[in-house]
Scaffold this motif. Structure first.
Motif, PDB file in Angstrom:
ATOM      1  N   SER A   2       0.805  -1.213   0.000  1.00 34.17           N
ATOM      2  CA  SER A   2       0.000   0.000   0.000  1.00 34.17           C
ATOM      3  C   SER A   2       0.835   1.259   0.000  1.00 34.17           C
ATOM      4  O   SER A   2       0.336   2.343  -0.195  1.00 34.17           O
ATOM      5  CB  SER A   2      -0.916   0.008   1.221  1.00 34.17           C
ATOM      6  N   GLU A   3       2.138   1.155   0.220  1.00 36.39           N
ATOM      7  CA  GLU A   3       2.974   2.352   0.240  1.00 36.39           C
ATOM      8  C   GLU A   3       3.970   2.373  -0.897  1.00 36.39           C
ATOM      9  O   GLU A   3       5.045   2.956  -0.794  1.00 36.39           O
ATOM     10  CB  GLU A   3       3.730   2.435   1.581  1.00 36.39           C
ATOM     11  N   THR A   4       3.654   1.694  -1.984  1.00 40.13           N
ATOM     12  CA  THR A   4       4.555   1.701  -3.127  1.00 40.13           C
ATOM     13  C   THR A   4       4.481   3.032  -3.846  1.00 40.13           C
ATOM     14  O   THR A   4       3.432   3.521  -4.160  1.00 40.13           O
ATOM     15  CB  THR A   4       4.185   0.579  -4.108  1.00 40.13           C
ATOM     16  N   GLY A   5       5.643   3.637  -4.121  1.00 39.33           N
ATOM     17  CA  GLY A   5       5.664   4.887  -4.875  1.00 39.33           C
ATOM     18  C   GLY A   5       6.070   6.055  -4.009  1.00 39.33           C
ATOM     19  O   GLY A   5       6.050   5.997  -2.791  1.00 39.33           O
ATOM     20  N   ASN A   6       6.512   7.143  -4.640  1.00 42.86           N
ATOM     21  CA  ASN A   6       6.868   8.336  -3.907  1.00 42.86           C
ATOM     22  C   ASN A   6       5.627   8.964  -3.323  1.00 42.86           C
ATOM     23  O   ASN A   6       4.552   8.936  -3.905  1.00 42.86           O
ATOM     24  CB  ASN A   6       7.554   9.342  -4.847  1.00 42.86           C
ATOM     25  N   ASP A   7       5.748   9.585  -2.164  1.00 43.52           N
ATOM     26  CA  ASP A   7       4.599  10.142  -1.502  1.00 43.52           C
ATOM     27  C   ASP A   7       4.404  11.575  -1.924  1.00 43.52           C
ATOM     28  O   ASP A   7       5.341  12.283  -2.254  1.00 43.52           O
ATOM     29  CB  ASP A   7       4.784  10.090   0.027  1.00 43.52           C
ATOM     30  N   THR A   8       3.149  12.026  -1.910  1.00 39.41           N
ATOM     31  CA  THR A   8       2.831  13.392  -2.239  1.00 39.41           C
ATOM     32  C   THR A   8       2.477  14.116  -0.968  1.00 39.41           C
ATOM     33  O   THR A   8       1.509  13.772  -0.301  1.00 39.41           O
ATOM     34  CB  THR A   8       1.641  13.433  -3.211  1.00 39.41           C
ATOM     35  N   TYR A 129      13.909   0.121  -8.261  1.00 36.35           N
ATOM     36  CA  TYR A 129      12.998   1.228  -7.974  1.00 36.35           C
ATOM     37  C   TYR A 129      12.262   0.994  -6.658  1.00 36.35           C
ATOM     38  O   TYR A 129      11.815   1.938  -6.014  1.00 36.35           O
ATOM     39  CB  TYR A 129      11.992   1.385  -9.113  1.00 36.35           C
ATOM     40  N   LEU A 130      12.147  -0.273  -6.275  1.00 37.49           N
ATOM     41  CA  LEU A 130      11.497  -0.607  -5.015  1.00 37.49           C
ATOM     42  C   LEU A 130      12.275  -0.017  -3.841  1.00 37.49           C
ATOM     43  O   LEU A 130      11.685   0.476  -2.880  1.00 37.49           O
ATOM     44  CB  LEU A 130      11.395  -2.133  -4.882  1.00 37.49           C
ATOM     45  N   ARG A 131      13.591  -0.062  -3.953  1.00 35.01           N
ATOM     46  CA  ARG A 131      14.422   0.475  -2.876  1.00 35.01           C
ATOM     47  C   ARG A 131      14.182   1.967  -2.675  1.00 35.01           C
ATOM     48  O   ARG A 131      14.151   2.448  -1.537  1.00 35.01           O
ATOM     49  CB  ARG A 131      15.898   0.228  -3.195  1.00 35.01           C
ATOM     50  N   SER A 132      14.008   2.684  -3.760  1.00 30.64           N
ATOM     51  CA  SER A 132      13.866   4.129  -3.659  1.00 30.64           C
ATOM     52  C   SER A 132      12.610   4.547  -2.910  1.00 30.64           C
ATOM     53  O   SER A 132      12.538   5.667  -2.399  1.00 30.64           O
ATOM     54  CB  SER A 132      13.867   4.760  -5.053  1.00 30.64           C
ATOM     55  N   VAL A 133      11.628   3.666  -2.830  1.00 31.00           N
ATOM     56  CA  VAL A 133      10.385   4.029  -2.157  1.00 31.00           C
ATOM     57  C   VAL A 133      10.166   3.299  -0.835  1.00 31.00           C
ATOM     58  O   VAL A 133       9.271   3.662  -0.069  1.00 31.00           O
ATOM     59  CB  VAL A 133       9.170   3.774  -3.080  1.00 31.00           C
ATOM     60  N   GLU A 135      13.090   2.076   1.145  1.00 32.38           N
ATOM     61  CA  GLU A 135      14.347   1.949   1.877  1.00 32.38           C
ATOM     62  C   GLU A 135      14.250   2.459   3.309  1.00 32.38           C
ATOM     63  O   GLU A 135      14.815   1.875   4.235  1.00 32.38           O
ATOM     64  CB  GLU A 135      15.464   2.690   1.137  1.00 32.38           C
ATOM     65  N   GLU A 136      13.520   3.559   3.508  1.00 30.46           N
ATOM     66  CA  GLU A 136      13.429   4.138   4.848  1.00 30.46           C
ATOM     67  C   GLU A 136      12.711   3.193   5.813  1.00 30.46           C
ATOM     68  O   GLU A 136      13.082   3.069   6.975  1.00 30.46           O
ATOM     69  CB  GLU A 136      12.686   5.471   4.791  1.00 30.46           C
ATOM     70  N   ALA A 137      11.690   2.503   5.318  1.00 29.15           N
ATOM     71  CA  ALA A 137      10.925   1.598   6.166  1.00 29.15           C
ATOM     72  C   ALA A 137      11.587   0.232   6.300  1.00 29.15           C
ATOM     73  O   ALA A 137      11.350  -0.483   7.279  1.00 29.15           O
ATOM     74  CB  ALA A 137       9.514   1.424   5.606  1.00 29.15           C
ATOM     75  N   LEU A 138      12.442  -0.126   5.332  1.00 32.81           N
ATOM     76  CA  LEU A 138      13.045  -1.447   5.327  1.00 32.81           C
ATOM     77  C   LEU A 138      14.518  -1.360   4.919  1.00 32.81           C
ATOM     78  O   LEU A 138      14.868  -1.640   3.764  1.00 32.81           O
ATOM     79  CB  LEU A 138      12.280  -2.356   4.352  1.00 32.81           C
ATOM     80  N   ALA A 202      19.471  -7.585   5.972  1.00 30.53           N
ATOM     81  CA  ALA A 202      19.142  -6.404   6.788  1.00 30.53           C
ATOM     82  C   ALA A 202      20.408  -5.656   7.175  1.00 30.53           C
ATOM     83  O   ALA A 202      21.467  -6.267   7.424  1.00 30.53           O
ATOM     84  CB  ALA A 202      18.383  -6.826   8.032  1.00 30.53           C
ATOM     85  N   LEU A 203      20.334  -4.334   7.179  1.00 30.66           N
ATOM     86  CA  LEU A 203      21.462  -3.515   7.610  1.00 30.66           C
ATOM     87  C   LEU A 203      21.460  -3.418   9.114  1.00 30.66           C
ATOM     88  O   LEU A 203      20.449  -3.050   9.725  1.00 30.66           O
ATOM     89  CB  LEU A 203      21.355  -2.117   7.008  1.00 30.66           C
ATOM     90  N   GLU A 204      22.594  -3.770   9.722  1.00 34.09           N
ATOM     91  CA  GLU A 204      22.689  -3.691  11.170  1.00 34.09           C
ATOM     92  C   GLU A 204      22.942  -2.257  11.596  1.00 34.09           C
ATOM     93  O   GLU A 204      23.682  -1.520  10.938  1.00 34.09           O
ATOM     94  CB  GLU A 204      23.825  -4.587  11.674  1.00 34.09           C
ATOM     95  N   GLU A 205      22.329  -1.871  12.699  1.00 34.53           N
ATOM     96  CA  GLU A 205      22.534  -0.524  13.220  1.00 34.53           C
ATOM     97  C   GLU A 205      23.942  -0.358  13.758  1.00 34.53           C
ATOM     98  O   GLU A 205      24.568  -1.308  14.260  1.00 34.53           O
ATOM     99  CB  GLU A 205      21.532  -0.233  14.356  1.00 34.53           C
TER     100      GLU A 205
END
Length: 209
Positions: A2-8, A129-133, A135-138, A202-205
């Motif tokens: 449901s959150e695929t794509g850049n947000d407006t 392109y999936l990463r660009s939208v 990445e912040e959440a995952l 997964a990227l470790e903190e």
């Protein structure tokens, strides 16, 4: 997705249950309306319409209203939500205008072909392109994003084919059940099966943070 794509716009806080109701409410209303009206005929302006067409006509403004409220509350809409709304108006409108349910049944096929095509185009360019939208959440390594994008691209194309097979070879009842429950369950199952991928890449903190 449901959150695929850049947000407006900038995101605002909204209760998760309210957000879920606005996103899934129109689909639930379509299913309930279809079950109640599927065997009825309606004469409007001298033309007879089956219950499916009448429910489709009601679904279009309901989806647009819920999408508008969601945007007002959250301050954003994903590209998938925007594209879905546009295609619902286009294909739902054609079904109502031509009194032909086939147009509305094609809509999921077009949606999944569109998003699968976008992801595939990115892969041909060596990009996710999936990463660009997401990445912040995952947060995930580049290799993980490429694997997930390839899998999701194939998954979208598979859903497009499946939708075509079901609406062309099975009853309207079967298609409505598939659209209401099958597609949602399939997307949920897909991401559940990717848990090992998420863990592996997964990227470790940073331990210093």
């Amino acid at each position: 997705m449901s959150e695929t794509g850049n947000d407006t716009g900038s995101e605002k806080s909204v209760h998760p249950f309210v957000k879920m109701a606005l996103e899934l409410g129109p689909i639930a209303a379509f299913f309930i309306g279809y079950v109640r009206l599927k065997d009825q005929m309606f004469t409007i302006g001298g033309t007879e319409y089956e219950g499916f067409i009448v429910v489709t006509a009601a679904f279009i403004p309901l989806l647009l209203a819920c999408t508008g409220v969601l945007w007002a509350l959250t301050g954003k809409l994903s590209k998938m939500q925007i594209v879905t709304a546009v295609l619902v108006v286009a294909f739902g409108g054609m079904s109502v205008w031509f009194n032909d349910e086939r147009f509305f049944k094609m809509k999921p096929t077009i949606i999944y072909l569109l998003f699968g095509g976008v992801l595939g185009f990115g892969l041909l360019r060596g990009q996710s392109y999936l990463r660009s939208v997401m990445e912040e959440a995952l947060p995930m390594q580049e290799e993980g994003w490429m694997i997930l994008t390839r899998r999701l691209c194939a998954f979208f194309f598979g859903l497009a084919v499946l939708n075509e097979v079901i609406w062309r070879t099975m009853s309207t009842d079967a298609w409505v059940n598939f659209k209401t429950f099958g597609l949602t369950a399939a997307v949920f199952a897909f991401f559940m099966t990717q848990s090992k991928l998420f863990q592996t890449y997964a990227l470790e903190e940073d331990s210093g943070e």
